[in-house]
Design an enzyme around this catalytic site. Sequence first.
Site, mmCIF file in Angstrom:
data_model
loop_
_atom_site.group_PDB
_atom_site.id
_atom_site.type_symbol
_atom_site.label_atom_id
_atom_site.label_comp_id
_atom_site.label_asym_id
_atom_site.label_seq_id
_atom_site.Cartn_x
_atom_site.Cartn_y
_atom_site.Cartn_z
ATOM 1 C CG HIS A 1 1.019 23.807 0.506
ATOM 2 N ND1 HIS A 1 1.592 23.319 -0.694
ATOM 3 C CD2 HIS A 1 1.248 24.365 1.319
ATOM 4 C CE1 HIS A 1 2.379 24.405 -0.003
ATOM 5 N NE2 HIS A 1 2.526 25.089 1.283
ATOM 6 C CB THR B 1 14.221 0.557 -2.440
ATOM 7 O OG1 THR B 1 12.520 0.605 -3.902
ATOM 8 C CG2 THR B 1 15.885 -0.471 -3.399
ATOM 9 C CG HIS C 1 4.543 21.420 0.656
ATOM 10 N ND1 HIS C 1 5.392 22.559 0.276
ATOM 11 C CD2 HIS C 1 4.901 21.893 1.887
ATOM 12 C CE1 HIS C 1 6.083 23.738 0.731
ATOM 13 N NE2 HIS C 1 5.606 23.452 2.149
ATOM 14 C CB CYS D 1 9.194 -3.225 -0.232
ATOM 15 S SG CYS D 1 9.592 -1.953 -1.563
ATOM 16 C CG ASP E 1 8.917 -6.436 -0.080
ATOM 17 O OD1 ASP E 1 9.667 -6.264 0.858
ATOM 18 O OD2 ASP E 1 9.406 -6.843 -1.056
HETATM 19 C C1 RB5 Z 1 12.300 -7.488 -3.222
HETATM 20 O O1 RB5 Z 1 13.939 -8.360 -3.443
HETATM 21 C C2 RB5 Z 1 12.743 -6.638 -3.548
HETATM 22 O O2 RB5 Z 1 12.538 -5.897 -5.050
HETATM 23 C C3 RB5 Z 1 11.671 -5.458 -2.864
HETATM 24 O O3 RB5 Z 1 11.843 -5.222 -1.662
HETATM 25 C C4 RB5 Z 1 11.215 -3.851 -2.820
HETATM 26 O O4 RB5 Z 1 12.552 -3.218 -2.896
HETATM 27 C C5 RB5 Z 1 10.891 -3.049 -4.565
HETATM 28 O O5 RB5 Z 1 11.233 -1.949 -5.216
#
Ligand code: RB5
Length: 143
Positions: free
Chosen positions: A133, A67, A98, A65, A8
């Site tokens: 595994h 996080t 694994h 993304c 994203d």
């Molecule tokens: C976008 O702002 C953010 O929510 C997305 O990139 C991600 O971190 C979601 O898990």
Amino acid sequence: MKIALASDHGGFELKEEIKKYLESRNYEILDLGTNSTESVDYPSFGKACGDAVSSGQAEKGIVCCGTGIGISIAANKVKGIRCALCTNTHMAEMTRKHNDSNILAMGGRILSKQEALEITKAWLDTEFEGGRHQRRVDMLNEM
Ligand code: RB5
């Protein structure tokens, strides 16, 4: 080997760095977007990467993304996908050995470029160990 890439907006810049790294290692790339830092919805891009790997269009995938969490959840909704969110090289090696993970997820707002590329290298260069595994991976595939 062909690798599907998706992100994203929060992972866009990291995806572009990973793309350059993969090209330097002569991987084939299937870039599923996004193509800018304009806001988009991570579930669509996680699913696109999951579908590409699940269908065999690409052998492995890498998703980013902000996080790494949301897009990993989305990819893992696709049958046959074992997407692993990694924040260090030890996790990347262990999930290949694994879990036979077929998609790597990372956070563009969590990792430095150098950390992310080291994780990518560790994940790509580590093989599944099989053995004890395999049965557990088979259980995952049945879910
Ligand atoms: C976008 O702002 C953010 O929510 C997305 O990139 C991600 O971190 C979601 O898990």
